[in-house]
Write an enzyme that holds these catalytic residues in place. Sequence first.
Site, mmCIF file in Angstrom:
data_model
loop_
_atom_site.group_PDB
_atom_site.id
_atom_site.type_symbol
_atom_site.label_atom_id
_atom_site.label_comp_id
_atom_site.label_asym_id
_atom_site.label_seq_id
_atom_site.Cartn_x
_atom_site.Cartn_y
_atom_site.Cartn_z
ATOM 1 N N LYS A 53 0.860 -1.196 0.000
ATOM 2 C CA LYS A 53 0.000 0.000 0.000
ATOM 3 C C LYS A 53 0.881 1.225 0.000
ATOM 4 O O LYS A 53 2.046 1.170 0.400
ATOM 5 C CB LYS A 53 -0.877 0.019 1.255
ATOM 6 C CG LYS A 53 -2.160 0.820 1.093
ATOM 7 C CD LYS A 53 -3.243 -0.010 0.453
ATOM 8 C CE LYS A 53 -4.562 0.698 0.457
ATOM 9 N NZ LYS A 53 -5.679 -0.227 0.230
HETATM 10 P P1 NAD Z 1 -12.898 7.635 -2.643
HETATM 11 O O1 NAD Z 1 -11.816 8.623 -2.693
HETATM 12 O O2 NAD Z 1 -13.576 7.259 -3.906
HETATM 13 O O3 NAD Z 1 -14.020 8.134 -1.608
HETATM 14 C C1 NAD Z 1 -13.705 8.482 -0.299
HETATM 15 C C2 NAD Z 1 -14.937 9.080 0.357
HETATM 16 O O4 NAD Z 1 -14.656 9.281 1.735
HETATM 17 C C3 NAD Z 1 -15.336 10.449 -0.213
HETATM 18 O O5 NAD Z 1 -16.755 10.516 -0.312
HETATM 19 C C4 NAD Z 1 -14.837 11.418 0.853
HETATM 20 O O6 NAD Z 1 -15.551 12.645 0.904
HETATM 21 C C5 NAD Z 1 -15.067 10.585 2.102
HETATM 22 N N1 NAD Z 1 -14.313 11.059 3.253
HETATM 23 C C6 NAD Z 1 -13.010 11.461 3.287
HETATM 24 N N2 NAD Z 1 -12.709 11.910 4.523
HETATM 25 C C7 NAD Z 1 -13.815 11.768 5.264
HETATM 26 C C8 NAD Z 1 -14.136 12.055 6.612
HETATM 27 N N3 NAD Z 1 -13.213 12.566 7.447
HETATM 28 N N4 NAD Z 1 -15.402 11.804 7.054
HETATM 29 C C9 NAD Z 1 -16.330 11.285 6.216
HETATM 30 N N5 NAD Z 1 -16.088 11.000 4.932
HETATM 31 C C10 NAD Z 1 -14.844 11.231 4.467
HETATM 32 O O7 NAD Z 1 -12.287 6.344 -1.918
HETATM 33 P P2 NAD Z 1 -12.768 4.821 -2.038
HETATM 34 O O8 NAD Z 1 -11.982 4.184 -3.106
HETATM 35 O O9 NAD Z 1 -14.254 4.768 -2.079
HETATM 36 O O10 NAD Z 1 -12.230 4.222 -0.658
HETATM 37 C C11 NAD Z 1 -12.980 4.326 0.543
HETATM 38 C C12 NAD Z 1 -12.491 3.298 1.542
HETATM 39 O O11 NAD Z 1 -12.626 1.988 0.987
HETATM 40 C C13 NAD Z 1 -11.010 3.428 1.933
HETATM 41 O O12 NAD Z 1 -10.867 3.030 3.286
HETATM 42 C C14 NAD Z 1 -10.337 2.422 1.029
HETATM 43 O O13 NAD Z 1 -9.099 1.985 1.552
HETATM 44 C C15 NAD Z 1 -11.370 1.319 1.022
HETATM 45 N N6 NAD Z 1 -11.294 0.414 -0.116
HETATM 46 C C16 NAD Z 1 -11.346 0.879 -1.399
HETATM 47 C C17 NAD Z 1 -11.300 -0.025 -2.449
HETATM 48 C C18 NAD Z 1 -11.421 0.413 -3.879
HETATM 49 O O14 NAD Z 1 -11.500 -0.458 -4.767
HETATM 50 N N7 NAD Z 1 -11.493 1.701 -4.194
HETATM 51 C C19 NAD Z 1 -11.166 -1.404 -2.197
HETATM 52 C C20 NAD Z 1 -11.141 -1.852 -0.874
HETATM 53 C C21 NAD Z 1 -11.211 -0.932 0.156
#
Ligand code: NAD
Length: 440
Positions: free
Chosen positions: A125
């Site tokens: 990561k």
């Molecule tokens: P993203 O950037 O698409 O979305 C992130 C969201 O979180 C946004 O809506 C943002 O406004 C919100 N956010 C940020 N800070 C915040 C806060 N302090 N309070 C509330 N909301 C907040 O990211 P993503 O890809 O959707 O990832 C989200 C989570 O899922 C992360 O923990 C990531 O590690 C995990 N994840 C993502 C994937 C993937 O395929 N993208 C896979 C597995 C896990």
Amino acid sequence: MEPSRARTISTRTANMNNRSEKRQGMYQVVMDQFEHAADIMGLDPGVRKILGKTNSEIVVHFPVKLDDGSIEVFTGYRVQHNNALGPYKGGLRYHQTVDLDSARALAIWMTWKTALAGLPYGGGKGGVEINPKLYSAGELERITRRFTYALGDNIGPDLDIPAPDVNTNPQIMAWIADTYSSTKSPATRFINLHVVTGKPLGAGGLEGRDRATGFGVVATLKAWSKRTGKPLAGMRYIVQGFGNVGYWTSHFLAKEGAVLIAVQDASSTIHNVKGIDPEDLYNHVEANNRSIAGYTKAGTMPPSEFFGLPCDIVVPAALGNQITAANAGSIKAHVLAEGANGPTDTEGEAILRQNGVDIIPDILCNSGGVIGSYYEWLQNKRSEIWKIDEVLEMIHDKIDTAFEKVVSTSEEFKVNWRDAAYIVALRRLEKTYKERGIFP
Ligand code: NAD
């Protein structure tokens, strides 16, 4: 309800070889979880030592010329935890909270996640310590390309394969793939494009990778529903984070007949007991700099009251350590589906368990993303192009298999699903080390 075993923080062992290191935040949480599961299953002491450390930690500082002609130096990270099962795999995050500890924690979770899903991958990561909202598209492209260049041969299609995470997207993956392959011999260009997954379709992406994580979150909720006999139709759910994972989870949960009643993101917290249409909110977010703020078909509410809203399903899909001793007691839902990585800290988890809230642990719940990435990588390696329906079916299948393994292991050891998920992953790693031995 999932089986649980009383778990006290004081019983955790202190025999890890890096116990003296200062651990904070998510890194502390992932090591707590690892040590607890290793104790329960009696993990081989040598393997425990190996898995208690990260293999490599790469920190790069690189200069980029901004639009106004000034130069800024950025800091990027790539932590490679373990590659016993295959190349390092895991996302790149662009966020102001990115640092060595958070990259370590997230890399370690990736090792467990890929092992649990039965993939031929290890865990990595990284990211850049940056608030991307402060930079233009051109600046983000230069930052991404220069970061890729700085990482050099520390990543590669058979060594370490990044993917999207918070604030990174298919466009950023395309820039990484293009930069990486353009800095290699032209003769190897097309065997290097799969240095990243989560690419746009035109750049070698996989149909369905965009929705894979949210699709997988809902696949685990369907498995939970089947097991507990609690139908998803009519259930009220709340989602923290309305980016890739939050939106697609909402989309697929709505298809199951569940009703979205509140959303929180970095800009606002909105609530409507009559329901929020995920597609309508998505259109608003797309038109408003990726923020839910200003959405007029729901009222706003104080952010601190979000997790305490009466509802059936809570989906954290934003950052880590969001559910803590400060708010876990207010959660009244049947189930917490961890779309985010590490959303629940150790104390928060203990409170949820006391209150009988089922937890679908992150390394199972959000594994649809890395499973989708695996199929993208395989599609690239084989020079094939697959259809979305077959991709989603394969993801569903792998999630169901992992879920069943977690449930049977939880019954075997009489432990909760998080501990069981760890045991499945650690057993696979332990077997690999025992069979292969340690070089030299
Ligand atoms: P993203 O950037 O698409 O979305 C992130 C969201 O979180 C946004 O809506 C943002 O406004 C919100 N956010 C940020 N800070 C915040 C806060 N302090 N309070 C509330 N909301 C907040 O990211 P993503 O890809 O959707 O990832 C989200 C989570 O899922 C992360 O923990 C990531 O590690 C995990 N994840 C993502 C994937 C993937 O395929 N993208 C896979 C597995 C896990």
